[in-house]
Design a protein around this motif. Structure first.
Motif, PDB file in Angstrom:
ATOM      1  N   LEU A 177       0.836  -1.117  -0.145  1.00  0.00           N
ATOM      2  CA  LEU A 177      -0.019   0.065   0.005  1.00  0.00           C
ATOM      3  C   LEU A 177       0.841   1.264  -0.063  1.00  0.00           C
ATOM      4  N   ARG A 178       2.009   1.206   0.636  1.00  0.00           N
ATOM      5  CA  ARG A 178       2.771   2.657   0.886  1.00  0.00           C
ATOM      6  C   ARG A 178       3.384   2.696  -0.755  1.00  0.00           C
ATOM      7  N   THR A 179       3.785   1.570  -1.428  1.00  0.00           N
ATOM      8  CA  THR A 179       4.282   1.765  -2.786  1.00  0.00           C
ATOM      9  C   THR A 179       2.977   2.544  -3.532  1.00  0.00           C
ATOM     10  N   THR A 180       1.987   1.789  -3.396  1.00  0.00           N
ATOM     11  CA  THR A 180       0.717   2.443  -4.243  1.00  0.00           C
ATOM     12  C   THR A 180       0.495   3.723  -3.857  1.00  0.00           C
ATOM     13  N   ALA A 181       0.716   4.128  -2.625  1.00  0.00           N
ATOM     14  CA  ALA A 181       0.347   5.488  -2.042  1.00  0.00           C
ATOM     15  C   ALA A 181       1.453   6.701  -2.640  1.00  0.00           C
ATOM     16  N   VAL A 190      -2.694   9.789   4.788  1.00  0.00           N
ATOM     17  CA  VAL A 190      -2.495   8.100   4.419  1.00  0.00           C
ATOM     18  C   VAL A 190      -1.223   7.542   4.616  1.00  0.00           C
ATOM     19  N   MET A 191      -0.231   8.483   4.540  1.00  0.00           N
ATOM     20  CA  MET A 191       1.224   7.939   4.938  1.00  0.00           C
ATOM     21  C   MET A 191       1.278   8.036   6.371  1.00  0.00           C
ATOM     22  N   ASP A 192       0.467   8.752   7.429  1.00  0.00           N
ATOM     23  CA  ASP A 192       0.348   8.644   8.871  1.00  0.00           C
ATOM     24  C   ASP A 192      -0.182   7.255   9.142  1.00  0.00           C
ATOM     25  N   GLN A 251      -7.925   1.807   6.522  1.00  0.00           N
ATOM     26  CA  GLN A 251      -8.316   3.250   6.359  1.00  0.00           C
ATOM     27  C   GLN A 251      -7.361   3.826   5.080  1.00  0.00           C
ATOM     28  N   ALA A 252      -6.111   3.510   5.174  1.00  0.00           N
ATOM     29  CA  ALA A 252      -5.466   3.948   4.076  1.00  0.00           C
ATOM     30  C   ALA A 252      -5.756   3.518   2.675  1.00  0.00           C
ATOM     31  N   TYR A 253      -6.252   2.044   2.933  1.00  0.00           N
ATOM     32  CA  TYR A 253      -6.666   1.689   1.346  1.00  0.00           C
ATOM     33  C   TYR A 253      -7.954   2.276   1.031  1.00  0.00           C
ATOM     34  N   VAL A 254      -8.904   2.501   1.996  1.00  0.00           N
ATOM     35  CA  VAL A 254     -10.175   3.471   1.252  1.00  0.00           C
ATOM     36  C   VAL A 254      -9.772   4.977   0.931  1.00  0.00           C
ATOM     37  N   ALA A 255      -8.806   5.457   1.442  1.00  0.00           N
ATOM     38  CA  ALA A 255      -8.445   6.871   1.187  1.00  0.00           C
ATOM     39  C   ALA A 255      -7.497   6.776  -0.163  1.00  0.00           C
TER      40      ALA A 255
ATOM     41  N   ALA B  50       1.538  -4.293  -7.268  1.00  0.00           N
ATOM     42  CA  ALA B  50       1.528  -4.213  -5.806  1.00  0.00           C
ATOM     43  C   ALA B  50       0.250  -4.251  -5.105  1.00  0.00           C
ATOM     44  N   ALA B  51      -0.891  -4.798  -6.016  1.00  0.00           N
ATOM     45  CA  ALA B  51      -2.005  -5.006  -5.602  1.00  0.00           C
ATOM     46  C   ALA B  51      -2.506  -5.625  -4.215  1.00  0.00           C
ATOM     47  N   VAL B  52      -3.320  -4.829  -3.461  1.00  0.00           N
ATOM     48  CA  VAL B  52      -3.860  -5.303  -2.061  1.00  0.00           C
ATOM     49  C   VAL B  52      -5.630  -5.070  -2.513  1.00  0.00           C
ATOM     50  N   SER B  53      -6.186  -6.012  -2.187  1.00  0.00           N
ATOM     51  CA  SER B  53      -7.715  -5.936  -2.241  1.00  0.00           C
ATOM     52  C   SER B  53      -8.374  -5.582  -0.812  1.00  0.00           C
TER      53      SER B  53
END
Lengths: 262, 79
Positions: A177-181, A190-192, A251-255, B50-53
């Motif tokens: 998720l960090r890579t994606t963010a 999101v980073m927090d 929460q990060a994912y949703v954001a 880098a997928a996460v679902s």
């Protein structure tokens, strides 16, 4: 379909369903252990009552009742130990996150200790008077630790292993998720969240390491059950850390998905 | 009458399928087909490498939550 056809069809479906959910047997074994614990408590109360009766009126019948209820209590305790051992075997068997060598150690310990339970049951059956009951009670207290300590230690290590696997998985998701963010220039919030998740994972790893150290001390001589409980407390803390981490990742994912307009 | 049996059979077959599906490993992130509205499938965060679902996160949470660490008691208080 005949009149009898429907009930037969329903029975066949129910049977198939039971077969399909057969994987829940470790959960069933846990319930059987909890039931066995309940019986031990009941047997303890009955035995205490018999001892009070004997103290009030020392008749041969009351003395025999103390022996009978004492034997019933010892058998209940052996049932409880056997139920726990069976549950632990199934738990290890069903968990894909448990390494094979640990599984094999648990199976061997369980089988060997179930044999000891059978031997103790024979000894309990041979008790005929209060003196023998007292000797057997003392023996049982010591043997109980022996019966469960090896399996408890390995089960604790198994749980710690699974906890580490969970921590690895959470860390893996956090990294993804960090890579994606970063690729979508996500907000600081999101980073927090991702930082919070990473921090919880680190705390969880510390708790898991502490649990592992406590489980290593589940040995005789010593205080095996206390050390087992100590290890469990650390793992419960690690579990809370990991759930908090997953909540932050969520929460990060949703954001991120909202920002990316997915 | 036959129509009633047919409907009952279809319902029971559905229940059977649900029972079989429920024993998938907790770690499995495969979403249940038809569980979500077709127009709004569970999104997968880009980039694809880098997928996460959401399903991955839910499955992991459930697996962590399902763990129980029961203590043991000695016999000194009951013998």
């Amino acid at each position: 379909m005949t009149r009898m056809g429907v009930p037969v069809f329903v029975a066949a479906l129910l049977l198939l369903q039971v077969v399909c959910v057969g994987a829940l047997s470790a959960a069933d074994a846990r319930l059987a252990w909890l039931d066995a614990k309940g019986y031990t408590v009941q047997a303890t109360i009955t035995h205490e009552d018999a001892k009070l009766q004997r103290a009030a009126n020392n008749t041969p019948e009351n003395r025999q009742a103390v022996v009978d209820t004492g034997k019933a209590l010892q058998n209940a305790a052996l049932d409880e130990a056997g139920a726990w051992l069976n549950w632990k075997k199934l738990e290890a068997q069903e968990d894909p996150l448990v390494p094979d060598d640990l599984k094999q150690r648990i199976y061997a310990d369980v089988d060997s200790n179930l044999d000891k339970v059978t031997e103790l049951r024979t000894e309990v059956a041979g008790v005929t008077n209060e003196f023998e009951l007292g000797v057997m009670s003392l023996k049982m207290i010591g043997k109980y630790f022996e019966l469960l300590a090896d399996v408890a230690r390995n089960v604790g290590l198994m749980w710690a292993n699974v906890g580490s696997a969970h921590a690895d998985r959470v860390a893996e998701f956090e990294a993804k998720l960090r890579t994606t963010a970063q690729s979508v220039n996500a907000s600081q919030d999101v980073m927090d969240k991702l930082d919070a998740a990473a921090s919880e994972v680190e705390t969880a790893r510390t708790n898991i390491a502490n649990a592992e150290a406590a489980y290593e001390l589940v040995r005789i001589p010593g205080t095996p059950f206390l050390k087992f409980s100590e290890g469990n407390s650390y793992l419960r803390a690690a579990q809370a850390n990991l759930l908090s981490a997953v909540a932050s990742l969520n929460q990060a994912y949703v954001a991120i998905t909202t920002q990316a307009g997915v | 009458m036959n129509k009633t049996y047919l409907i009952a059979a279809l319902i029971l077959t559905g229940l059977l399928a649900a029972g079989c599906t429920s024993q998938q490993p907790a770690g499995s992130a495969t979403p249940t087909p038809g569980a979500s509205v077709a127009a709004t499938p569970t999104p997968t965060v880009v980039p694809a490498g880098a997928a996460v679902s959401q399903g991955d996160l839910d499955a992991l949470r459930q697996d962590i939550e399902s763990r129980q660490y029961d203590d043991l008691q000695d016999l000194s208080n009951s013998s």
